[in-house]
Write a protein that holds these residues in place. Structure first.
Motif, short mmCIF file in Angstrom:
data_model
loop_
_atom_site.label_atom_id
_atom_site.label_comp_id
_atom_site.label_asym_id
_atom_site.label_seq_id
_atom_site.Cartn_x
_atom_site.Cartn_y
_atom_site.Cartn_z
N ALA A 9 -2.57 29.89 -2.60
CA ALA A 9 -1.34 29.66 -3.36
C ALA A 9 -1.72 29.13 -4.74
CB ALA A 9 -0.44 28.66 -2.64
N ILE A 10 -1.08 29.64 -5.77
CA ILE A 10 -1.31 29.17 -7.13
C ILE A 10 0.02 28.69 -7.70
CG2 ILE A 10 -2.04 29.75 -9.47
CD1 ILE A 10 -3.84 31.84 -8.43
N THR A 11 0.07 27.42 -8.11
CA THR A 11 1.28 26.91 -8.76
C THR A 11 1.18 27.09 -10.27
OG1 THR A 11 0.42 24.65 -8.97
CG2 THR A 11 1.58 25.19 -6.92
N LEU A 12 2.33 27.29 -10.91
CA LEU A 12 2.34 27.54 -12.35
C LEU A 12 2.26 26.27 -13.18
CD1 LEU A 12 4.96 30.40 -12.86
CD2 LEU A 12 2.49 30.54 -12.56
N GLY A 13 2.46 25.10 -12.56
CA GLY A 13 2.43 23.87 -13.33
C GLY A 13 3.68 23.71 -14.17
N ASP A 14 3.59 22.91 -15.23
CA ASP A 14 4.72 22.70 -16.13
C ASP A 14 4.99 23.99 -16.89
OD1 ASP A 14 6.28 21.96 -18.54
OD2 ASP A 14 5.90 19.90 -17.89
N PRO A 15 6.19 24.56 -16.78
CA PRO A 15 6.45 25.85 -17.43
C PRO A 15 6.44 25.79 -18.95
CG PRO A 15 8.46 24.98 -16.47
CD PRO A 15 7.34 24.10 -15.99
N ARG A 16 6.47 24.59 -19.53
CA ARG A 16 6.40 24.46 -20.99
C ARG A 16 4.96 24.52 -21.49
NH1 ARG A 16 8.16 18.76 -22.06
NH2 ARG A 16 6.79 18.53 -20.23
N GLY A 17 3.99 24.35 -20.58
CA GLY A 17 2.59 24.24 -20.97
C GLY A 17 1.85 25.56 -20.85
N ILE A 18 0.52 25.46 -20.78
CA ILE A 18 -0.30 26.66 -20.74
C ILE A 18 -0.52 27.18 -19.33
CG2 ILE A 18 -1.48 26.06 -22.89
CD1 ILE A 18 -3.91 25.24 -21.17
N GLY A 19 0.06 26.50 -18.34
CA GLY A 19 -0.12 26.93 -16.96
C GLY A 19 0.20 28.39 -16.72
N PRO A 20 1.40 28.85 -17.11
CA PRO A 20 1.71 30.27 -16.90
C PRO A 20 0.72 31.20 -17.59
CG PRO A 20 3.72 29.04 -17.32
CD PRO A 20 2.59 28.09 -17.57
N GLU A 21 0.22 30.83 -18.76
CA GLU A 21 -0.74 31.68 -19.48
C GLU A 21 -2.05 31.81 -18.74
OE1 GLU A 21 -1.17 30.83 -23.75
OE2 GLU A 21 0.59 29.53 -23.53
N ILE A 22 -2.57 30.69 -18.25
CA ILE A 22 -3.88 30.75 -17.60
C ILE A 22 -3.77 31.35 -16.20
CG2 ILE A 22 -4.89 28.94 -19.02
CD1 ILE A 22 -4.43 26.96 -16.78
N VAL A 23 -2.61 31.19 -15.56
CA VAL A 23 -2.40 31.87 -14.28
C VAL A 23 -2.33 33.38 -14.52
CG1 VAL A 23 -0.81 32.23 -12.36
CG2 VAL A 23 -1.30 29.92 -13.16
N ALA A 24 -1.61 33.80 -15.57
CA ALA A 24 -1.54 35.22 -15.89
C ALA A 24 -2.92 35.80 -16.15
CB ALA A 24 -0.63 35.43 -17.10
N ALA A 25 -3.78 35.03 -16.80
CA ALA A 25 -5.14 35.49 -17.07
C ALA A 25 -5.91 35.70 -15.77
CB ALA A 25 -5.87 34.50 -17.97
N VAL A 26 -5.73 34.80 -14.81
CA VAL A 26 -6.37 34.96 -13.51
C VAL A 26 -5.89 36.24 -12.83
CG1 VAL A 26 -6.43 34.03 -11.15
CG2 VAL A 26 -6.86 32.52 -13.10
N LEU A 27 -4.58 36.47 -12.86
CA LEU A 27 -4.01 37.62 -12.16
C LEU A 27 -4.42 38.95 -12.80
CD1 LEU A 27 -0.41 36.24 -11.52
CD2 LEU A 27 -2.36 36.25 -9.95
N ARG A 28 -4.78 38.92 -14.08
CA ARG A 28 -5.21 40.14 -14.75
C ARG A 28 -6.67 40.50 -14.47
NH1 ARG A 28 -2.27 37.91 -19.24
NH2 ARG A 28 -4.25 37.14 -20.10
N GLU A 29 -7.40 39.60 -13.86
CA GLU A 29 -8.84 39.78 -13.69
C GLU A 29 -9.13 40.48 -12.36
OE1 GLU A 29 -12.40 40.30 -13.93
OE2 GLU A 29 -11.63 39.18 -15.67
N PRO A 30 -9.56 41.73 -12.38
CA PRO A 30 -9.83 42.46 -11.13
C PRO A 30 -10.84 41.75 -10.23
CG PRO A 30 -9.81 43.97 -13.00
CD PRO A 30 -9.77 42.60 -13.57
N ARG A 31 -11.84 41.11 -10.83
CA ARG A 31 -12.85 40.43 -10.02
C ARG A 31 -12.23 39.33 -9.19
NH1 ARG A 31 -15.64 35.81 -10.54
NH2 ARG A 31 -14.76 35.41 -12.61
N LEU A 32 -11.29 38.58 -9.75
CA LEU A 32 -10.64 37.50 -9.02
C LEU A 32 -9.68 38.05 -7.98
CD1 LEU A 32 -10.01 35.00 -11.94
CD2 LEU A 32 -11.88 34.99 -10.28
N ARG A 33 -9.01 39.15 -8.31
CA ARG A 33 -8.13 39.81 -7.34
C ARG A 33 -8.93 40.27 -6.12
NH1 ARG A 33 -2.52 39.60 -7.26
NH2 ARG A 33 -1.64 39.93 -9.33
N ALA A 34 -10.16 40.70 -6.34
CA ALA A 34 -11.01 41.11 -5.23
C ALA A 34 -11.52 39.90 -4.45
CB ALA A 34 -12.18 41.93 -5.76
N LEU A 35 -11.61 38.76 -5.13
CA LEU A 35 -12.15 37.55 -4.51
C LEU A 35 -11.16 36.91 -3.54
CD1 LEU A 35 -14.64 35.59 -4.68
CD2 LEU A 35 -13.31 34.30 -6.36
#
Length: 309
Positions: A9-35
């Motif tokens: 489970a990944i939480t987005l954190g404070d929606p005003r901060g960079i949490g959504p951005e860095i979560v989006a970066a994780v989700l875009r990474e095929p290597r992490l999706r495979a992990l």
């Protein structure tokens, strides 16, 4: 280690901060999706599509952001406690907003301890250094009264168990960082190290206490597997100077792995597309590694993962 693909489970954190951005970066990474498989927990309308929705974000006040961030942590913890996910990775939240939103916790660590009903220890870890806190988010003037032999023993035990089961270190070497300059220098700069820390270290098998200006260097050179620091800033300053951006916050003692990046919400740069996701990426990697080690230690690892069929 097994090759099972962990579910995190990944939480987005404070929606005003960079949490959504860095979560989006994780989700875009095929290597992490495979992990690992991800279950994103958070509000709608916050840049990232959530699998488990806790409300709607509408660019509201800080209290609303804190309420949604707190609800996401509650939900992710419940998923982990129920066995629906193997562990959780939390994006940063704002502590003042969390309080304004109705969650009276100093941060993730204390909130998760309450939700799971277990004592925990806060560790920041990198390839160069691991630091565990004997006290967490309290004023500096409150630290001497907050330190106790029992508290140090509990943190030491939690740290040992975590390093064995989550990090694969068979016999952890743990050092205790002193409270005062030069470990008190025989009482000249304070009596706490001789009166409290030294007997506590002997009683629970810690090395030290060693002065803060040398113990972290010694750990980075390989003498110790982790250093227990008496208060927040002495420990956090050491690990962040050594490894900022590549360190990961780990909550030891929970019945499931929990990690997070080593930084805060960065409200000043949120939405500008310049947030560095490196620590969030590493948090995902470490959480997945912890799950696989728990699988390898099935029957001996602490908590729910040891008993899961």
């Amino acid at each position: 280690m097994t090759s099972r693909r962990p579910r995190l489970a990944i939480t987005l954190g404070d929606p005003r901060g960079i949490g959504p951005e860095i979560v989006a970066a994780v989700l875009r990474e095929p290597r992490l999706r495979a992990l690992a498989e991800f279950v994103v927990v958070g509000p709608t309308h916050s840049e990232v599509e959530c699998d488990d929705v806790v409300g709607r974000w509408s660019d509201g006040p800080a209290a609303e952001a804190g309420r949604l961030a707190g609800r996401a942590v509650e939900r992710a913890a419940r998923l982990a406690l129920d066995g629906a996910v193997d562990g959780i990775v939390t994006a940063p939240l704002d502590k003042a907003a969390l309080l304004a939103g109705g969650f009276d916790y100093p941060g993730h660590t204390e909130m998760l301890a309450t939700l799971a009903g277990v004592p925990v220890a806060m560790m920041l870890a990198s390839e160069r250094l691991r630091v565990v806190l004997a006290t967490t988010h309290i004023p500096l003037r409150a630290v001497p009264d907050a330190l106790s032999a029992a508290g140090i023993a509990n943190v030491a035990q939690t740290t040992r168990e975590g390093l064995v089961h989550w990090f694969g270190i068979a016999s952890p070497r743990l050092a205790l960082c002193a409270l005062n300059p030069h470990a008190g220098d025989g009482g000249r700069f304070g009596e706490e190290d001789d009166r409290l820390l030294a007997p506590a270290a002997r009683a629970c098998g810690l090395l030290g206490p060693f002065p803060a200006d040398t113990v972290f260097v010694r750990a980075m050179r390989g003498e110790f597997d982790a250093v227990i620091a008496p208060y927040h800033d002495v420990g956090m300053t050491a690990i962040k100077v050594a490894s900022f951006g590549s360190a990961v916050n780990v909550t030891l003692g929970l019945p499931f792995p929990r990690t997070s990046p080593d930084h805060g919400t960065a409200l000043d740069i949120a939405g500008k597309g310049i947030a560095d996701p490196a620590s969030m990426v590493r948090a995902v990697e470490v959480a997945a590694e912890m799950v696989r080690r728990a699988d390898a230690h099935a029957g001996t690892a602490p908590g729910a993962l040891a008993t899961r069929p």
